[in-house]
Write a protein that holds these residues in place. Structure first.
Motif, PDB file in Angstrom:
ATOM      1  N   ASP A 129     -35.002  98.979  65.451  1.00  0.00           N
ATOM      2  CA  ASP A 129     -36.391  99.387  65.198  1.00  0.00           C
ATOM      3  C   ASP A 129     -37.336  98.195  65.145  1.00  0.00           C
ATOM      4  OD1 ASP A 129     -35.746 102.079  64.967  1.00  0.00           O
ATOM      5  OD2 ASP A 129     -35.214 101.856  62.848  1.00  0.00           O
ATOM      6  N   VAL A 139     -36.780 102.710  75.563  1.00  0.00           N
ATOM      7  CA  VAL A 139     -37.685 101.909  74.740  1.00  0.00           C
ATOM      8  C   VAL A 139     -38.890 102.791  74.472  1.00  0.00           C
ATOM      9  CG1 VAL A 139     -39.062  99.795  74.565  1.00  0.00           C
ATOM     10  CG2 VAL A 139     -36.902  99.782  75.859  1.00  0.00           C
ATOM     11  N   GLN A 140     -39.077 103.216  73.222  1.00  0.00           N
ATOM     12  CA  GLN A 140     -40.228 104.068  72.912  1.00  0.00           C
ATOM     13  C   GLN A 140     -40.603 103.949  71.444  1.00  0.00           C
ATOM     14  OE1 GLN A 140     -39.120 108.100  73.939  1.00  0.00           O
ATOM     15  NE2 GLN A 140     -37.938 108.401  72.080  1.00  0.00           N
ATOM     16  N   THR A 141     -41.870 104.313  71.146  1.00  0.00           N
ATOM     17  CA  THR A 141     -42.308 104.235  69.753  1.00  0.00           C
ATOM     18  C   THR A 141     -41.478 105.217  68.931  1.00  0.00           C
ATOM     19  OG1 THR A 141     -44.080 105.798  70.201  1.00  0.00           O
ATOM     20  CG2 THR A 141     -44.648 103.469  70.298  1.00  0.00           C
ATOM     21  N   SER A 142     -41.312 104.912  67.644  1.00  0.00           N
ATOM     22  CA  SER A 142     -40.295 105.634  66.883  1.00  0.00           C
ATOM     23  C   SER A 142     -40.813 106.862  66.162  1.00  0.00           C
ATOM     24  CB  SER A 142     -39.630 104.692  65.882  1.00  0.00           C
ATOM     25  OG  SER A 142     -40.608 104.087  65.095  1.00  0.00           O
ATOM     26  N   THR A 148     -43.456 106.282  75.587  1.00  0.00           N
ATOM     27  CA  THR A 148     -42.262 105.704  76.212  1.00  0.00           C
ATOM     28  C   THR A 148     -42.609 104.517  77.102  1.00  0.00           C
ATOM     29  OG1 THR A 148     -41.246 107.879  76.160  1.00  0.00           O
ATOM     30  CG2 THR A 148     -40.279 106.265  77.672  1.00  0.00           C
ATOM     31  N   VAL A 149     -41.889 103.430  76.903  1.00  0.00           N
ATOM     32  CA  VAL A 149     -42.033 102.250  77.765  1.00  0.00           C
ATOM     33  C   VAL A 149     -41.030 102.352  78.913  1.00  0.00           C
ATOM     34  CG1 VAL A 149     -41.959  99.716  77.859  1.00  0.00           C
ATOM     35  CG2 VAL A 149     -42.741 100.876  75.775  1.00  0.00           C
ATOM     36  N   SER A 183     -45.515  98.680  79.308  1.00  0.00           N
ATOM     37  CA  SER A 183     -45.840  99.421  78.089  1.00  0.00           C
ATOM     38  C   SER A 183     -47.224 100.061  78.197  1.00  0.00           C
ATOM     39  CB  SER A 183     -45.792  98.508  76.865  1.00  0.00           C
ATOM     40  OG  SER A 183     -46.176  99.255  75.741  1.00  0.00           O
ATOM     41  N   SER A 211     -47.672  98.411  70.012  1.00  0.00           N
ATOM     42  CA  SER A 211     -47.076  98.885  68.754  1.00  0.00           C
ATOM     43  C   SER A 211     -46.075  97.857  68.247  1.00  0.00           C
ATOM     44  CB  SER A 211     -46.351 100.217  68.990  1.00  0.00           C
ATOM     45  OG  SER A 211     -45.545 100.523  67.868  1.00  0.00           O
ATOM     46  N   THR A 248     -41.764  99.845  67.909  1.00  0.00           N
ATOM     47  CA  THR A 248     -41.042 100.474  69.006  1.00  0.00           C
ATOM     48  C   THR A 248     -39.553 100.438  68.682  1.00  0.00           C
ATOM     49  OG1 THR A 248     -42.733  99.675  70.466  1.00  0.00           O
ATOM     50  CG2 THR A 248     -40.724 100.376  71.514  1.00  0.00           C
ATOM     51  N   GLN A 249     -38.844 101.435  69.253  1.00  0.00           N
ATOM     52  CA  GLN A 249     -37.400 101.504  69.035  1.00  0.00           C
ATOM     53  C   GLN A 249     -36.701 101.293  70.377  1.00  0.00           C
ATOM     54  OE1 GLN A 249     -35.425 105.486  68.248  1.00  0.00           O
ATOM     55  NE2 GLN A 249     -35.469 104.628  66.180  1.00  0.00           N
TER      56      GLN A 249
END
Ligand code: 9MR
Length: 723
Positions: free
Chosen positions: A76, A104-107, A113-114, A134, A138, A141-142
């Motif tokens: 995270d 890879v995307q915000t949590s 989504t990246v 991206s 942020s 990101t997770q």
């Protein structure tokens, strides 16, 4: 890597090298190669056990899950920047040929989504490279590997995980704003008024005090201080204590550099003293937090009362294999940003509220019990004391803590916590904490709530006897799902409990068991309670002979003198100067606790230097420091407001609130024990090792024992307004 896959991956590898030539190549992943043998900060889903094997992270992916995200390996708080390209690379192999997804995307919602790529993994180790741009900026990101949804279980191993991209250096470019550092809340009309100016100039410079209409109301010359070791900067000092005007919107100016605005006047600490105490109602477990007291934004359902999905604290079993019963341990305060409840820390906080009451009297609070004819500060402390008493087993020993089986993620409302919770085994330290606080409770509530006072004394007596019979039952370090609060030296807890029991009962047997005194090198904390014996005795002069009392006063004043010397020796006056030159976890609580010792010395001696030292310590917490930061939410232009907390998590989910005003951040910590601090603070000077980021639990959490110190010292400051 096989020759074939090396060939196939060649173009992507070249592309990365081309990007390297164009701009910085910042690595955003922590511990991507597992070389140290540690897994952190990587995590895996509860159904996906994992180990570090031969320097790789290997996870057991379960069969028969439904969604791809039902079995995950993740990290995270990875930062991404809008419009920047990112390259994700990793090595992977599996016990069978299959596919999983690299994401890879915000949590938190709305998830952005990246990249989200299919990975064709085989039994041979391959290197995979994916790119994406991206669409957002942020810090949260997770990066995850999602392997659920299949029918056959298998082992997935990962290594050399890397995410490269972005132009902002790790930790960002730190901007501490104005070099003129002040208490951003303000200064008491008749209190000390000092500020710090960051400069390499060593000759005295002119300063001006401006009112809210920019008129010059006072001026003078700075005094050179030189290098300030803890911040790594050179500073000069400003003293504008002669000024006696009052108002809002003052600023200090040196040349064209202006400080943050501040007030001067009586009563400036009143709202903060109240907010610092209302922190506790906000963090109560087992009761709804109502809008009529905290406002609609911070209202929430009761946590941990056995209503699904909570497993509840109404009947909590012992950790498997440690005992056979369950206890009703509802209530109390959540320790911090987590939902654990730990006796040694909660007891110290409750003790500090009781001591605050004895020092400064009551504070009017917005809590359900207000108006019940009992002082509000005692109503609040009772919420915790009732919980502490519930933690006592029939044997008299007290369970060390109760918390979730595994660490829960952020954000999470207390009522939404689905985890199993356990009682962890009793400890001598927790038992003696209940003896100490039980004894203080019996004395303080005797006048207000005889039934509670009686229950407290009985519990304290039982705890003391149980601790004598079990003098070396230590809480272990480590564990999952909660803090350890480990302690393998309990002579200090014995002495503190003895002092409180002596203070309450006057029995000589307890007096003989007091073996510790306040020491400047130790101060006091949840782990080191020896000094609290002296602070307990300071409240009961009638129990001591005149000579004993005089010696006690001289001792406390001697410690206060050391703190005063430490405060004066520093560029950003503050009574915390660690001997090893490293700031500890929760350093702000050491500032507040040392200030409390100076304030206590003032109330014992009436020497103004101690009062001024206590007040000047608050300047540090409220902005006169190495990073121009007010560590108290809602107070000062540059206040901490992204502390690590599962419900006050606005920076992760905009529908949730930010911390309540009056919440103290843990503060600079040289240890950098969390990934966000590790990413952003490498090489920091001790007093600058702080990020106002919700992910940085080792520098930016809140905690009951820290806010109790803030409440105590701000109540003292408020009582000094006419001094
Ligand atoms: O305040 C505690 C600090 O002294 C310890 O060094 C640290 C690591 O063990 O833990 C701190 O307490 C945390 C606890 O373990 C879990 N709840 C949050 C507490 C504040 O960060």
């Amino acid at each position: 890597m096989t020759t074939l896959t090396a060939f196939l991956l060649l173009p992507a590898t070249l592309a990365v090298q081309a990007a390297a030539a164009d701009g910085p190549q910042y690595e955003r992943i922590l511990n991507g190669n597992f070389d140290s043998g540690a897994k952190t900060p990587w995590w895996t889903s509860g159904n996906t056990p994992s180990t570090i094997t031969d320097g790789r992270l290997c996870a057991q992916i379960p069969g028969s899950t439904v969604n791809v995200w039902d079995s995950m390996i993740g990290q995270d708080d990875v930062p991404v920047e809008n419009g920047q390209p990112y390259t994700l690379r990793f090595e992977a192999s599996a016990s069978l040929a299959t596919t999983f997804r690299a994401v890879v995307q915000t949590s938190s919602q709305p998830m952005v989504t990246v990249m989200n790529k299919t990975v064709d993994v085989t039994t041979g180790t391959q290197t995979f490279t994916f790119t994406g741009t991206s669409p957002t900026t942020s810090d949260h990101t997770q990066v995850s590997f999602q392997a659920g949804g299949g029918s056959t279980p298998y082992t997935l191993c990962l290594d050399d995980i890397s995410l490269v991209g972005g132009v902002v250096p790790p930790g960002g470019v730190r901007d501490f704003g104005s070099p003129v550092r002040v208490n951003q809340l303000g200064y008491l009309q008749n209190g000390p008024k000092r500020a710090t100016y960051v400069t390499d100039e060593t000759n005295p410079l002119s300063w001006r005090l401006l009112d809210d209409a920019d008129g010059i109301v006072a001026q003078g010359k700075t005094k050179s201080h030189g290098a300030d070791a803890m911040s790594g900067t050179n500073v000069q000092l400003i003293d504008f204590g002669q000024y006696r005007g009052t108002g809002d919107g003052y600023r200090l100016a040196v040349g064209d550099q202006l400080s943050e605005p501040f007030a001067i006047g009586n009563g400036i600490y009143k709202p903060l003293a109240q907010d610092a105490l209302e922190y506790f109602y906000n963090n109560r477990s087992g009761i709804p937090i109502e809008a009529q007291y905290v406002g609609a934004e911070r209202a929430r359902d009761a946590g941990h009362l056995g209503v699904a999905p909570n497993k509840g604290d109404t009947s909590v079993p012992c950790f498997p294999g440690t005992c056979a019963y369950s206890l009703d341990v509802r209530g109390g305060w959540y320790d911090a940003g987590d939902h654990g409840k730990y006796v040694v820390n909660g007891a110290l906080a409750a003790w500090q509220l009781l001591d605050q009451y004895e020092q400064s009297g009551d504070e009017t609070l917005r809590i359900p019990e207000a108006g019940n004819k009992i002082p509000d500060v005692l109503d609040e402390a009772k919420w915790e004391i009732d919980f502490l008493l519930r933690m006592q087993a029939p044997s008299g020993m007290v369970h060390h803590k109760i918390h979730d089986e595994k660490w829960t993620g952020l954000p999470l409302k207390p009522a939404a916590d689905p985890q199993q919770r356990y009682l962890y085994p009793p400890s001598t330290a927790a038992t003696l904490n209940v003896a100490a606080v039980g004894a203080r409770c019996a004395r303080v509530y005797a006048k207000w709530d005889k039934a509670l006072a009686g229950r407290c004394l009985a519990a304290a007596d039982k705890a003391w006897k149980a601790a004598l019979a079990n003098p070396a039952v230590y809480a272990p370090d480590g564990g999952e799902g909660g803090g350890a609060y480990d302690d393998i030296k309990v002579t200090d807890e014995f002495s503190w409990a003895a002092a409180e029991l002596f203070a309450t009962t006057g029995k000589q047997a307890y007096k003989k068991a007091i073996t510790t005194q306040l020491k400047a090198s130790d101060g006091f904390s949840w782990q080191e309670t020896g000094g609290l014996a002296d602070l307990a005795l300071a409240r009961v002069p009638w129990r001591l002979s005149p000579v004993e009392y005089l010696r006690l006063v001289v001792r406390i004043a001697g410690v206060a003198d050391k703190y005063l010397a430490d405060l004066r020796s520093q560029g950003y006056a503050n009574p915390y100067l660690p001997a090893d030159g490293k700031y500890m976890w929760g350093s702000n609580s050491a500032v507040a606790s040392n200030a409390m010792v100076m304030a206590t010395a003032y109330s014992l001696t009436w020497l103004p230097k101690y009062r001024d030292g206590a007040l000047e310590s608050l300047d540090y917490l409220l902005g006169r420091n190495a990073i121009n930061q007010s560590y108290v939410t809602g107070y000062g232009e540059r206040d901490s407001h992204n502390q690590h907390h599962r419900f006050w998590a606005k920076s992760l989910d905009p529908t949730l609130p930010s911390p309540a005003p009056g919440s103290l951040a843990g503060g600079p910590n040289s240890g950098l024990q969390d990934p966000v601090a590790q990413r952003g603070l490498q090489g920091c000077a001790p007093a600058t090792c702080y990020l106002d980021n919700i992910g940085s639990y080792s520098t930016n959490e809140v905690a009951v024992n820290w806010n109790s110190a803030l409440a105590w010292i701000t109540a003292f400051a408020d009582s000094q307004q006419y001094g």
